[in-house]
Design an enzyme around this catalytic site. Structure first.
Site, PDB file in Angstrom:
ATOM      1  N   HIS A 116       0.847  -1.213   0.000  1.00 39.89           N
ATOM      2  CA  HIS A 116       0.000   0.000   0.000  1.00 39.89           C
ATOM      3  C   HIS A 116       0.878   1.258   0.000  1.00 39.89           C
ATOM      4  CE1 HIS A 116      -2.930   2.761   2.137  1.00 39.89           C
ATOM      5  NE2 HIS A 116      -3.700   2.227   1.202  1.00 39.89           N
ATOM      6  N   ASP A 174      -7.512  14.191  -6.403  1.00 33.60           N
ATOM      7  CA  ASP A 174      -7.089  12.865  -5.923  1.00 33.60           C
ATOM      8  C   ASP A 174      -8.279  12.186  -5.270  1.00 33.60           C
ATOM      9  OD1 ASP A 174      -5.728  10.696  -4.855  1.00 33.60           O
ATOM     10  OD2 ASP A 174      -4.953  11.820  -3.141  1.00 33.60           O
ATOM     11  N   MET A 175      -8.738  11.123  -5.851  1.00 33.78           N
ATOM     12  CA  MET A 175      -9.938  10.481  -5.289  1.00 33.78           C
ATOM     13  C   MET A 175      -9.916   8.966  -5.422  1.00 33.78           C
ATOM     14  SD  MET A 175     -12.877  10.579  -8.126  1.00 33.78           S
ATOM     15  CE  MET A 175     -12.668   9.466  -9.513  1.00 33.78           C
ATOM     16  N   LYS A 224     -20.544   4.614 -13.896  1.00 25.93           N
ATOM     17  CA  LYS A 224     -19.410   5.457 -14.312  1.00 25.93           C
ATOM     18  C   LYS A 224     -18.192   5.224 -13.409  1.00 25.93           C
ATOM     19  CE  LYS A 224     -22.638   8.818 -16.120  1.00 25.93           C
ATOM     20  NZ  LYS A 224     -23.128  10.195 -16.093  1.00 25.93           N
TER      21      LYS A 224
HETATM   22  P1  NAI Z   1     -11.825  13.209  -1.095  1.00 28.87           P
HETATM   23  O1  NAI Z   1     -13.248  12.834  -1.342  1.00 28.87           O
HETATM   24  O2  NAI Z   1     -11.469  13.725   0.236  1.00 28.87           O
HETATM   25  O3  NAI Z   1     -11.387  14.295  -2.171  1.00 28.87           O
HETATM   26  C1  NAI Z   1     -11.478  14.053  -3.553  1.00 28.87           C
HETATM   27  C2  NAI Z   1     -11.012  15.262  -4.322  1.00 28.87           C
HETATM   28  O4  NAI Z   1     -12.016  16.284  -4.278  1.00 28.87           O
HETATM   29  C3  NAI Z   1      -9.736  15.909  -3.774  1.00 28.87           C
HETATM   30  O5  NAI Z   1      -8.905  16.248  -4.831  1.00 28.87           O
HETATM   31  C4  NAI Z   1     -10.246  17.170  -3.070  1.00 28.87           C
HETATM   32  O6  NAI Z   1      -9.279  18.211  -3.084  1.00 28.87           O
HETATM   33  C5  NAI Z   1     -11.415  17.520  -3.941  1.00 28.87           C
HETATM   34  N1  NAI Z   1     -12.406  18.325  -3.235  1.00 28.87           N
HETATM   35  C6  NAI Z   1     -13.051  18.010  -2.082  1.00 28.87           C
HETATM   36  N2  NAI Z   1     -13.878  19.011  -1.731  1.00 28.87           N
HETATM   37  C7  NAI Z   1     -13.764  19.970  -2.669  1.00 28.87           C
HETATM   38  C8  NAI Z   1     -14.364  21.250  -2.875  1.00 28.87           C
HETATM   39  N3  NAI Z   1     -15.250  21.760  -2.012  1.00 28.87           N
HETATM   40  N4  NAI Z   1     -14.009  21.957  -3.954  1.00 28.87           N
HETATM   41  C9  NAI Z   1     -13.095  21.481  -4.825  1.00 28.87           C
HETATM   42  N5  NAI Z   1     -12.489  20.277  -4.694  1.00 28.87           N
HETATM   43  C10 NAI Z   1     -12.832  19.544  -3.627  1.00 28.87           C
HETATM   44  O7  NAI Z   1     -10.857  11.978  -1.466  1.00 28.87           O
HETATM   45  P2  NAI Z   1     -11.102  10.410  -1.203  1.00 28.87           P
HETATM   46  O8  NAI Z   1     -11.800   9.829  -2.380  1.00 28.87           O
HETATM   47  O9  NAI Z   1     -11.694  10.224   0.135  1.00 28.87           O
HETATM   48  O10 NAI Z   1      -9.611   9.864  -1.180  1.00 28.87           O
HETATM   49  C11 NAI Z   1      -8.791  10.138  -0.052  1.00 28.87           C
HETATM   50  C12 NAI Z   1      -7.401   9.635  -0.265  1.00 28.87           C
HETATM   51  O11 NAI Z   1      -7.389   8.215  -0.241  1.00 28.87           O
HETATM   52  C13 NAI Z   1      -6.726  10.012  -1.563  1.00 28.87           C
HETATM   53  O12 NAI Z   1      -5.489  10.579  -1.239  1.00 28.87           O
HETATM   54  C14 NAI Z   1      -6.504   8.687  -2.292  1.00 28.87           C
HETATM   55  O13 NAI Z   1      -5.340   8.648  -3.092  1.00 28.87           O
HETATM   56  C15 NAI Z   1      -6.384   7.754  -1.127  1.00 28.87           C
HETATM   57  N6  NAI Z   1      -6.644   6.368  -1.462  1.00 28.87           N
HETATM   58  C16 NAI Z   1      -5.570   5.496  -1.510  1.00 28.87           C
HETATM   59  C17 NAI Z   1      -5.770   4.170  -1.775  1.00 28.87           C
HETATM   60  C18 NAI Z   1      -4.602   3.240  -1.865  1.00 28.87           C
HETATM   61  O14 NAI Z   1      -4.816   2.044  -1.972  1.00 28.87           O
HETATM   62  N7  NAI Z   1      -3.376   3.714  -1.849  1.00 28.87           N
HETATM   63  C19 NAI Z   1      -7.112   3.615  -1.993  1.00 28.87           C
HETATM   64  C20 NAI Z   1      -8.156   4.619  -1.970  1.00 28.87           C
HETATM   65  C21 NAI Z   1      -7.917   5.941  -1.684  1.00 28.87           C
END
Ligand code: NAI
Length: 349
Positions: A116, A174-175, A224
């Site tokens: 991870h 990043d999501m 999607k």
């Molecule tokens: P999240 O839902 O917190 O954010 C998704 C994106 O939306 C981000 O880029 C954030 O800046 C943007 N965003 C949020 N609110 C906003 C707003 N009001 N206006 C504009 N942009 C906005 O992200 P999520 O899906 O919870 O992911 C969290 C982390 O988990 C990420 O860093 C992801 O890489 C990581 N992750 C890692 C995994 C792994 O196996 N290594 C697996 C799944 C997730």
């Protein structure tokens, strides 16, 4: 409680070193986790240290990997990390991609056989800090129902994208391809909070607000998100000759085994597509365009992707990072791990 970033990084690093990880690898792991916590992505910060420490201590991360880097074409390369620690080798793969894109305009680098790697924003930010566009995606363990399915097949397979601007700020999107990352459910558990009813389903495939009853996550936007997580699985898994879909190893089932995960980095150098400076200025203009959009009811301002994290980072830099008390207590203690994570049910903890 509030913790200064230097203190938090040191505690996280010390813990994984105590578990057996080399200093050099631990330094990068702690840096990636600190990046996540600083940006308010607590699901991928200090909260994960105990899991990593247990996996390291039990042999599920190769502490002396026989790493092979092969440049397979002018713009392509594969880094086989021999199941070394994901954070370190995902960073190294992005360093290689940046070097290739500086020379050749574009790079596609596969990082094969890692554990991870944490929050992907860290890796795409590396490219943006070099004034290039970064894209990264990786596999994660099967815990998501495919659209129309009642049992898990895909991982939360995240995608990240970063674009640099002339202002020094980066757009960082990043999501997870699920409505929420699994770490967010874990975070809700650690704070004993309910989750919204559209994040996950229980053992009957019914929506649940109890983070302890979650049996599967759901893709964003139905078919999607399901399509996007398939794309990630093909590019970061099948393309690199790795296990895919439900055959991807579980995060928790056997901590003595390697995860064999894949991650794909793509770097695009704007200099090779016309004027690099104009690209940077246009991204700055895009950011200010977005700020000038009339906000909808309930919003103060339209933010660019990553801006909420930038704002959080600025506040945490000043006031210290918010860390859950139990997590800080563990980090400060002499305990390497509490044997909490080795279980068959990926949703048990
Ligand atoms: P999240 O839902 O917190 O954010 C998704 C994106 O939306 C981000 O880029 C954030 O800046 C943007 N965003 C949020 N609110 C906003 C707003 N009001 N206006 C504009 N942009 C906005 O992200 P999520 O899906 O919870 O992911 C969290 C982390 O988990 C990420 O860093 C992801 O890489 C990581 N992750 C890692 C995994 C792994 O196996 N290594 C697996 C799944 C997730």
């Amino acid at each position: 409680m509030r913790v200064q970033k230097e203190n938090l990084k040191e505690l996280m690093k010390n813990k994984v070193v105590a578990a057996g990880l080399a200093e050099e690898h631990a330094e990068v792991l702690a840096d990636v986790l600190l990046h996540a916590d600083l940006r308010g992505v607590h699901s991928h910060g200090a909260m994960r240290v105990e899991y990593y420490a247990e996996r390291i201590a039990k042999g599920g991360i190769n502490l002396n990997p026989d790493v092979k880097f092969e440049k397979t074409g002018p713009s392509t390369a594969v880094l086989d990390a021999d199941n070394g620690v994901g954070h370190y080798f995902a960073k190294q793969g992005m360093d290689e991609a940046i070097n290739i894109a500086k020379e050749n305009g574009i790079a596609v680098v596969g990082v094969r056989n890692i554990s991870h790697s944490g929050a992907l924003s860290y890796f795409v930010q590396q490219a943006a800090n070099e004034k290039m566009v970064g894209i990264s995606m990786c596999q994660s363990d099967p815990m998501v129902v495919p659209f129309g399915g009642a049992e898990p097949y895909y991982g939360t397979n995240p995608i990240a994208f970063a674009a640099p601007s002339s202002s020094g700020k980066n757009i960082i999107f990043d999501m997870a391809t699920t409505v929420q990352a699994w770490g967010k459910v874990l975070h809700a558990r650690s704070k004993n909070e309910e989750i919204p009813d559209n994040w996950a389903v229980d053992e009957n495939g019914e929506p649940t607000t109890d983070p302890f009853k979650v049996k599967s996550l759901v893709p964003i936007a139905g078919p999607k998100g399901y399509g996007l997580m398939m794309m990630v699985d093909i590019l970061a898994g099948i393309l690199l000759g790795l296990p895919f879909g439900k055959h991807v190893s579980s995060m928790y089932e056997d901590l003595t085994e390697s995860r064999k995960l894949g991650q794909l980095h793509i770097v695009i150098n704007p200099e090779f597509f016309g004027n690099g400076e104009a690209f940077l200025e246009s991204i700055t203009k895009k950011m200010s365009d977005l700020h000038e959009i009339k906000p909808a009811k309930g919003f103060d301002k339209v933010l660019y992707p990553g801006e909420p994290n930038d704002i959080q980072q600025e506040a945490y830099e000043k006031e210290g990072i918010e860390v859950v008390d139990d997590i800080y207590e563990y980090l400060e203690s002499d305990v390497v791990h509490n044997n909490n994570y080795n279980h068959k049910d990926p949703f048990a903890k």
